[in-house]
Design a protein around this motif. Structure first.
Motif, PDB file in Angstrom:
ATOM      1  N   UNK A  15       0.689  -1.165   0.248  1.00 39.57           N
ATOM      2  CA  UNK A  15       0.057  -0.430  -0.364  1.00 39.57           C
ATOM      3  C   UNK A  15       0.926   1.231   0.230  1.00 39.57           C
ATOM      4  N   UNK A  16       1.730   1.131   1.075  1.00 43.87           N
ATOM      5  CA  UNK A  16       2.655   2.728   0.801  1.00 43.87           C
ATOM      6  C   UNK A  16       3.408   2.468  -0.182  1.00 43.87           C
ATOM      7  N   UNK A  17       3.824   1.728  -1.004  1.00 45.88           N
ATOM      8  CA  UNK A  17       5.142   1.970  -1.895  1.00 45.88           C
ATOM      9  C   UNK A  17       6.285   0.929  -1.686  1.00 45.88           C
ATOM     10  N   UNK A  18       6.776   0.627  -1.026  1.00 44.14           N
ATOM     11  CA  UNK A  18       7.993   0.348  -0.223  1.00 44.14           C
ATOM     12  C   UNK A  18       7.954  -1.550  -0.726  1.00 44.14           C
ATOM     13  N   UNK A  19       6.945  -2.265  -1.053  1.00 40.67           N
ATOM     14  CA  UNK A  19       7.495  -3.422  -1.667  1.00 40.67           C
ATOM     15  C   UNK A  19       8.188  -3.875  -3.174  1.00 40.67           C
ATOM     16  N   UNK A  20       8.960  -4.218  -2.433  1.00 50.50           N
ATOM     17  CA  UNK A  20      10.176  -4.685  -3.855  1.00 50.50           C
ATOM     18  C   UNK A  20       9.530  -4.664  -5.418  1.00 50.50           C
ATOM     19  N   UNK A  21       9.680  -4.506  -6.254  1.00 49.70           N
ATOM     20  CA  UNK A  21       9.045  -4.050  -7.724  1.00 49.70           C
ATOM     21  C   UNK A  21       8.435  -6.126  -8.344  1.00 49.70           C
ATOM     22  N   UNK A  22       9.802  -6.751  -7.986  1.00 50.74           N
ATOM     23  CA  UNK A  22       8.955  -8.569  -8.353  1.00 50.74           C
ATOM     24  C   UNK A  22       8.368  -8.893  -7.257  1.00 50.74           C
ATOM     25  N   UNK A  23       8.479  -9.244  -5.616  1.00 45.19           N
ATOM     26  CA  UNK A  23       7.201  -9.442  -4.854  1.00 45.19           C
ATOM     27  C   UNK A  23       5.974  -8.554  -5.045  1.00 45.19           C
ATOM     28  N   UNK A  24       6.491  -7.342  -4.891  1.00 44.94           N
ATOM     29  CA  UNK A  24       5.136  -6.467  -5.804  1.00 44.94           C
ATOM     30  C   UNK A  24       4.314  -6.972  -6.436  1.00 44.94           C
ATOM     31  N   UNK A  25       4.859  -7.260  -7.852  1.00 43.44           N
ATOM     32  CA  UNK A  25       3.743  -7.596  -8.809  1.00 43.44           C
ATOM     33  C   UNK A  25       2.519  -9.068  -8.667  1.00 43.44           C
ATOM     34  N   UNK A  26       3.662  -9.891  -8.051  1.00 47.40           N
ATOM     35  CA  UNK A  26       3.354 -11.261  -7.560  1.00 47.40           C
ATOM     36  C   UNK A  26       1.912 -11.243  -6.135  1.00 47.40           C
ATOM     37  N   UNK A  27       2.254  -9.752  -5.476  1.00 52.42           N
ATOM     38  CA  UNK A  27       1.189  -9.601  -4.687  1.00 52.42           C
ATOM     39  C   UNK A  27       0.297  -8.858  -5.111  1.00 52.42           C
TER      40      UNK A  27
END
Length: 217
Positions: A15-27
């Motif tokens: 939600x706050x944009x701090x998740x890395x791009x790889x994990x972010x696409x999976x989430x």
């Protein structure tokens, strides 16, 4: 029914944009199919907006607004017409992938062991992200492994089980360095999932050491 979800910490980072791009696409793939997690993220975003609203505003320096507008004008003048977006190469992986992956590059299936294939997923804004599709035949055991960091795995088709439970379509498995597991695919059909790593996977055994270079380390 979806039974396994990202942790609240992961959803908050998403939600706050701090998740890395790889994990972010999976989430993002998971959230697109999970109403409960989508609502949870909306709650975190609303909380963040409320906290910003309550922060005491700081006085701006004289001329600060003019300076920012001048920077915007300079950037627009130097940028010119935006280049058309280029669609990344996509191989046919045999299933309809979620729409959130439409702009990603999808590589062909590659053999990495008996009954196990992988496909590289390339993100349009980060080609160094460690994201992959995995396809494993029915009944196959994956190498036993742990992690240096987090592994995020969303199941697109089929199911697998380990000592912690069974993971089916729509489930997301979030595993860290406290988890030592050996996923086993259900006997009634192949399993296809998308996975991303924060850190590196530590594979054990001969087969694990053989394919370790694919995962880094």
């Amino acid at each position: 029914m979806i039974k396994h979800h990202p942790s609240d910490e992961t959803l908050f980072r998403y939600a706050n944009g701090s998740l890395e791009s790889g994990p972010r696409i999976v989430v993002a793939v998971h959230v697109g199919a999970c109403t409960a997690c989508a609502e949870r993220i909306a709650g975190f975003e609303a909380l963040g907006g409320s906290l910003l609203h309550d922060i005491e505003p700081e006085d701006m320096e004289a001329g600060a607004l003019d300076h920012v507008m001048a920077m915007i004008d300079t950037g627009e003048a130097g940028r010119g017409k935006a280049a058309p977006a280029q669609r990344l190469p996509r191989a046919d992986v045999g299933i309809r992938l979620p729409e959130v992956l439409d702009d990603c590059g999808i590589g062909p299936w590659r053999w990495i062991g008996p009954g196990v294939r992988w496909s590289r997923v390339t993100l349009p804004d980060d080609d160094s992200a460690n994201v992959m599709l995995l396809k494993v035949v029915a009944g196959r055991k994956l190498p036993e492994h742990t992690h240096a960091g987090y592994e995020y795995t969303h199941i697109l088709k089929g199911a697998f089980s380990d000592a912690r439970g069974r993971y089916g379509p729509g489930d997301l498995d979030e595993a860290d360095d406290d988890v030592q597991h050996q996923p086993i695919v259900d006997k009634d059909g192949e399993c296809i999932c998308i996975a991303a790593l924060e850190g590196q996977m530590k594979l054990s055994g001969f087969f694990g050491r053989l394919i370790q270079p694919l995962f880094g380390g």
